[in-house]
Design a protein around this motif. Structure first.
Motif, PDB file in Angstrom:
ATOM      1  N   VAL A 267       0.840  -1.203   0.000  1.00 41.04           N
ATOM      2  CA  VAL A 267       0.000   0.000   0.000  1.00 41.04           C
ATOM      3  C   VAL A 267       0.877   1.255   0.000  1.00 41.04           C
ATOM      4  O   VAL A 267       0.613   2.222  -0.719  1.00 41.04           O
ATOM      5  CB  VAL A 267      -0.970   0.004   1.211  1.00 41.04           C
ATOM      6  CG1 VAL A 267      -1.663   1.353   1.343  1.00 41.04           C
ATOM      7  CG2 VAL A 267      -2.005  -1.109   1.065  1.00 41.04           C
TER       8      VAL A 267
ATOM      9  N   ARG B  17       2.353   1.717  -3.493  1.00 40.21           N
ATOM     10  CA  ARG B  17       1.339   2.163  -4.457  1.00 40.21           C
ATOM     11  C   ARG B  17       0.967   3.623  -4.215  1.00 40.21           C
ATOM     12  O   ARG B  17       0.981   4.455  -5.124  1.00 40.21           O
ATOM     13  CB  ARG B  17       0.072   1.296  -4.337  1.00 40.21           C
ATOM     14  CG  ARG B  17      -0.947   1.569  -5.416  1.00 40.21           C
ATOM     15  CD  ARG B  17      -2.351   1.133  -5.021  1.00 40.21           C
ATOM     16  NE  ARG B  17      -2.873   1.916  -3.912  1.00 40.21           N
ATOM     17  CZ  ARG B  17      -4.151   1.897  -3.521  1.00 40.21           C
ATOM     18  NH1 ARG B  17      -5.011   1.107  -4.136  1.00 40.21           N
ATOM     19  NH2 ARG B  17      -4.562   2.637  -2.514  1.00 40.21           N
ATOM     20  N   ASN B  18       0.662   3.943  -2.944  1.00 38.60           N
ATOM     21  CA  ASN B  18       0.261   5.314  -2.633  1.00 38.60           C
ATOM     22  C   ASN B  18       1.385   6.311  -2.888  1.00 38.60           C
ATOM     23  O   ASN B  18       1.143   7.430  -3.321  1.00 38.60           O
ATOM     24  CB  ASN B  18      -0.206   5.409  -1.176  1.00 38.60           C
ATOM     25  CG  ASN B  18      -1.569   4.781  -0.961  1.00 38.60           C
ATOM     26  OD1 ASN B  18      -2.014   3.969  -1.779  1.00 38.60           O
ATOM     27  ND2 ASN B  18      -2.234   5.149   0.120  1.00 38.60           N
TER      28      ASN B  18
ATOM     29  N   TYR C 242       1.293   7.193  -6.432  1.00 37.40           N
ATOM     30  CA  TYR C 242       0.188   8.130  -6.698  1.00 37.40           C
ATOM     31  C   TYR C 242       0.571   9.539  -6.227  1.00 37.40           C
ATOM     32  O   TYR C 242       0.330  10.533  -6.914  1.00 37.40           O
ATOM     33  CB  TYR C 242      -1.077   7.696  -5.947  1.00 37.40           C
ATOM     34  CG  TYR C 242      -1.776   6.462  -6.468  1.00 37.40           C
ATOM     35  CD1 TYR C 242      -1.333   5.777  -7.596  1.00 37.40           C
ATOM     36  CD2 TYR C 242      -2.910   5.981  -5.825  1.00 37.40           C
ATOM     37  CE1 TYR C 242      -1.994   4.644  -8.066  1.00 37.40           C
ATOM     38  CE2 TYR C 242      -3.585   4.845  -6.287  1.00 37.40           C
ATOM     39  CZ  TYR C 242      -3.113   4.188  -7.398  1.00 37.40           C
ATOM     40  OH  TYR C 242      -3.786   3.071  -7.846  1.00 37.40           O
TER      41      TYR C 242
END
Lengths: 153, 153
Positions: free
Chosen positions: B63, B66-67, B70
């Protein structure tokens, strides 16, 4: 029963579950705000490309390529905001978003596919192909809005 | 005078200029909405990481990675929305955003630098290093808010 927590695989699975729950715990109004934010930014970065495809703005390959890269990330962001918990919130989402989730997911996936194609094509630098790919992204946006968004005045 | 338009380099330069103008023509209220959207999404994707660094949410390397990816894109998005034309719009931006643009830009650049470090570190999978990098991103957010955002209740 605590023993299960000492099995490493389960601990990992449990951690992931809790992390996912940490997202899902966002309040419905926050989820709506976040998904609308993603749509707003999709508009910011798609708008000029639509203008280029329509000939209203001069074609700029570097801007298309940059914005396509941004859109590839942004196109992943709105969907978890359409959680069932938000169905009662004030927004432009039509009830079909929550009653026909399979079709809605298909439309969301379609956008991501078309944006992916635009990313690839825009790197090639061919103006006609790039404009066609922009058009396909625009249709993916519009098609989903047609079925799942309150008609805009 | 039209002759100048036939010099290829100038045509390119002119196209770029017009494309940039196409962005700059966004109305002040739209610019504010777009920059707030970018901040909202930074909050969406940084929030869980802050929770992990603080120990409130179990650490999940996937997570974080991935974040962080972003956030690397999102951290580029708000700044052109702080155009001088927006200084009269209702928002949480303090006047210092527009009066001390150099310091504001420095704060914006600092965030992007720290997010870039987090992207790199999070790929390595070391929990302690990753949490430290999350903390540094949080400080970059907070430092800028301290100087340039209306105090939140």
């Amino acid at each position: 029963m605590k023993k299960i927590l000492y099995v490493p695989g389960v601990v990992v699975a449990l951690s992931s579950l809790l992390a996912v729950n940490a997202f899902a715990q966002a309040k419905p109004d926050v989820l709506v705000k976040q998904r609308q934010a993603a749509m707003t930014l999709q508009g910011k970065y798609f708008g000029p490309l639509g203008g280029m495809a329509a000939g209203r703005v001069p074609f700029d390959a570097a801007v298309v390529s940059r914005n396509a890269g941004y859109l590839e990330v942004l196109a992943k962001m709105p969907w978890d905001g359409f959680d069932a918990s938000t169905s009662g919130e004030k927004s432009n989402a039509l009830p079909e978003v929550f009653s026909n989730t399979a079709k809605f997911k298909q439309a969301a996936d379609h956008l991501q596919t078309e944006v992916g194609k635009l990313v690839t094509v825009s790197k090639g630098g061919n103006e006609a192909d790039t404009k066609a790919a922009i058009g396909a992204v625009g249709k993916a946006c519009g098609g989903c809005h047609e079925d799942f968004r309150v008609k805009q005045k």
